[in-house]
Design a protein around this motif. Structure first.
Motif, PDB file in Angstrom:
ATOM      1  N   PRO A  41      -7.119  -0.182  19.116  1.00  0.00           N
ATOM      2  CA  PRO A  41      -6.241  -0.123  17.937  1.00  0.00           C
ATOM      3  C   PRO A  41      -5.099   0.869  18.155  1.00  0.00           C
ATOM      4  CG  PRO A  41      -8.549   0.053  17.293  1.00  0.00           C
ATOM      5  CD  PRO A  41      -8.503   0.178  18.794  1.00  0.00           C
ATOM      6  N   CYS A  42      -3.968   0.581  17.559  1.00  0.00           N
ATOM      7  CA  CYS A  42      -2.804   1.471  17.598  1.00  0.00           C
ATOM      8  C   CYS A  42      -2.786   2.206  16.255  1.00  0.00           C
ATOM      9  CB  CYS A  42      -1.524   0.674  17.815  1.00  0.00           C
ATOM     10  SG  CYS A  42      -0.089   1.701  18.110  1.00  0.00           S
ATOM     11  N   ALA A  43      -3.423   3.334  16.238  1.00  0.00           N
ATOM     12  CA  ALA A  43      -3.561   4.102  14.997  1.00  0.00           C
ATOM     13  C   ALA A  43      -2.202   4.625  14.546  1.00  0.00           C
ATOM     14  CB  ALA A  43      -4.526   5.251  15.205  1.00  0.00           C
ATOM     15  N   PRO A  44      -2.007   4.754  13.249  1.00  0.00           N
ATOM     16  CA  PRO A  44      -0.744   5.334  12.773  1.00  0.00           C
ATOM     17  C   PRO A  44      -0.657   6.805  13.158  1.00  0.00           C
ATOM     18  CG  PRO A  44      -2.271   5.062  10.950  1.00  0.00           C
ATOM     19  CD  PRO A  44      -2.912   4.433  12.149  1.00  0.00           C
ATOM     20  N   CYS A  45       0.574   7.290  13.269  1.00  0.00           N
ATOM     21  CA  CYS A  45       0.776   8.698  13.559  1.00  0.00           C
ATOM     22  C   CYS A  45       1.339   9.388  12.314  1.00  0.00           C
ATOM     23  CB  CYS A  45       1.715   8.880  14.752  1.00  0.00           C
ATOM     24  SG  CYS A  45       3.404   8.374  14.431  1.00  0.00           S
ATOM     25  N   SER A  46       1.456  10.690  12.383  1.00  0.00           N
ATOM     26  CA  SER A  46       1.947  11.457  11.236  1.00  0.00           C
ATOM     27  C   SER A  46       3.384  11.094  10.881  1.00  0.00           C
ATOM     28  CB  SER A  46       1.833  12.954  11.515  1.00  0.00           C
ATOM     29  OG  SER A  46       2.619  13.299  12.642  1.00  0.00           O
ATOM     30  N   ARG A  47       4.125  10.496  11.805  1.00  0.00           N
ATOM     31  CA  ARG A  47       5.504  10.081  11.523  1.00  0.00           C
ATOM     32  C   ARG A  47       5.559   9.000  10.443  1.00  0.00           C
ATOM     33  NH1 ARG A  47       9.220   8.952  16.107  1.00  0.00           N
ATOM     34  NH2 ARG A  47      10.706   9.626  14.560  1.00  0.00           N
ATOM     35  N   ALA A  93       8.241   8.243   7.441  1.00  0.00           N
ATOM     36  CA  ALA A  93       8.922   6.950   7.425  1.00  0.00           C
ATOM     37  C   ALA A  93       8.660   6.164   6.144  1.00  0.00           C
ATOM     38  CB  ALA A  93       8.488   6.120   8.632  1.00  0.00           C
ATOM     39  N   LEU A  94       7.419   6.216   5.653  1.00  0.00           N
ATOM     40  CA  LEU A  94       7.030   5.403   4.499  1.00  0.00           C
ATOM     41  C   LEU A  94       6.925   6.193   3.202  1.00  0.00           C
ATOM     42  CD1 LEU A  94       4.255   3.291   6.254  1.00  0.00           C
ATOM     43  CD2 LEU A  94       6.575   2.557   5.681  1.00  0.00           C
ATOM     44  N   GLY A  95       6.971   7.506   3.296  1.00  0.00           N
ATOM     45  CA  GLY A  95       6.814   8.338   2.112  1.00  0.00           C
ATOM     46  C   GLY A  95       5.378   8.794   1.955  1.00  0.00           C
ATOM     47  N   PRO A  96       5.107   9.582   0.914  1.00  0.00           N
ATOM     48  CA  PRO A  96       3.746  10.076   0.692  1.00  0.00           C
ATOM     49  C   PRO A  96       2.740   8.924   0.652  1.00  0.00           C
ATOM     50  CG  PRO A  96       5.289  11.140  -0.794  1.00  0.00           C
ATOM     51  CD  PRO A  96       6.047  10.042  -0.105  1.00  0.00           C
ATOM     52  N   GLY A  97       1.685   9.081   1.426  1.00  0.00           N
ATOM     53  CA  GLY A  97       0.662   8.037   1.504  1.00  0.00           C
ATOM     54  C   GLY A  97       0.938   7.012   2.595  1.00  0.00           C
ATOM     55  N   LEU A 113       0.813  -1.214   0.000  1.00  0.00           N
ATOM     56  CA  LEU A 113       0.000   0.000   0.000  1.00  0.00           C
ATOM     57  C   LEU A 113       0.847   1.264   0.000  1.00  0.00           C
ATOM     58  CD1 LEU A 113      -2.735  -1.196   2.500  1.00  0.00           C
ATOM     59  CD2 LEU A 113      -2.999  -0.866   0.029  1.00  0.00           C
ATOM     60  N   ALA A 114       2.084   1.164   0.512  1.00  0.00           N
ATOM     61  CA  ALA A 114       2.997   2.305   0.520  1.00  0.00           C
ATOM     62  C   ALA A 114       3.882   2.329  -0.725  1.00  0.00           C
ATOM     63  CB  ALA A 114       3.870   2.263   1.775  1.00  0.00           C
ATOM     64  N   HIS A 115       3.680   1.346  -1.598  1.00  0.00           N
ATOM     65  CA  HIS A 115       4.465   1.227  -2.839  1.00  0.00           C
ATOM     66  C   HIS A 115       5.957   1.122  -2.531  1.00  0.00           C
ATOM     67  CE1 HIS A 115       1.084   2.060  -5.647  1.00  0.00           C
ATOM     68  NE2 HIS A 115       0.594   2.560  -4.522  1.00  0.00           N
ATOM     69  N   ARG A 116       6.274   0.239  -1.538  1.00  0.00           N
ATOM     70  CA  ARG A 116       7.658  -0.019  -1.149  1.00  0.00           C
ATOM     71  C   ARG A 116       7.933  -1.507  -1.322  1.00  0.00           C
ATOM     72  NH1 ARG A 116       9.933   3.870   2.732  1.00  0.00           N
ATOM     73  NH2 ARG A 116      11.235   2.153   3.419  1.00  0.00           N
ATOM     74  N   LEU A 152      10.865   0.359  11.418  1.00  0.00           N
ATOM     75  CA  LEU A 152      10.309   1.526  10.752  1.00  0.00           C
ATOM     76  C   LEU A 152       8.924   1.889  11.299  1.00  0.00           C
ATOM     77  CD1 LEU A 152      11.160   3.403   8.406  1.00  0.00           C
ATOM     78  CD2 LEU A 152       9.935   1.870   6.876  1.00  0.00           C
ATOM     79  N   LEU A 153       8.164   0.879  11.712  1.00  0.00           N
ATOM     80  CA  LEU A 153       6.784   1.093  12.137  1.00  0.00           C
ATOM     81  C   LEU A 153       6.648   1.372  13.636  1.00  0.00           C
ATOM     82  CD1 LEU A 153       5.086  -1.584   9.903  1.00  0.00           C
ATOM     83  CD2 LEU A 153       5.553   0.823   9.417  1.00  0.00           C
TER      84      LEU A 153
END
Length: 156
Positions: free
Chosen positions: A112-118, A122-126, A70-73, A80-81
């Motif tokens: 749930p452990c929601a993602p943060c803006s970091r 870390a993963l790039g746009p998106g 989904l992050a196109h990596r 990283l997470l």
């Protein structure tokens, strides 16, 4: 029907496994992988810590390839997470609001452990959106103890 559903909720195909453990000595510090850690009431020893219902963070190993896609990596690492524990072989979502044992410790998934803006950095746009629905879970500590890579994860 209620009894059948209750029985289905208690049944797992088998035990899970602790695949990875990480601690962050300070809030924004890099995550340090370790082979074992003592889980205390406020989280993992050596981790900057949280407390209560968010003391420990867990991530489903099976979600790592989905996040990468989904992050196109090509790949995404646990470091990283920024979660504490990566678990495979048992559905963490199915353990929500139930106690489970990993190593000597007993935990209970709470929220749930929601993602943060970091995650965007870390993963790039998106990256933030790539993590949504795959960010893992927070757990509270029911009973402290040592956890090591390779330990079984089982519902109590």
């Amino acid at each position: 029907m209620q009894g059948k559903l209750a029985e289905l909720i208690k049944t797992h195909a088998g035990a899970g496994r602790v695949d990875w453990i990480g601690v962050r000595p300070e809030r924004l510090a890099e995550v340090l992988p370790v082979s074992s850690a003592r889980i205390v009431k406020d989280g993992l020893e050596g981790d900057h810590g949280r407390s209560g219902k968010r003391a420990v963070t867990l991530l489903q190993a099976e979600h790592l390839p989905a996040i990468a896609a989904l992050a196109h990596r090509g790949a995404v690492t646990a470091e990283l997470l920024r979660r504490n524990l990566v678990v495979s072989g048992i559905n963490l979502t199915a353990l929500r609001n139930h106690r489970f044992r990993m190593g000597e410790a007993e935990l209970e998934i709470t929220t749930p452990c929601a993602p943060c803006s970091r995650m965007e950095a870390a993963l790039g746009p998106g990256g933030y959106n790539a993590m949504r629905g795959h960010g893992g879970w927070c757990a509270q500590v029911v009973s402290p103890g040592l956890v090591s890579i390779g330990d079984m994860v089982e519902r109590v």
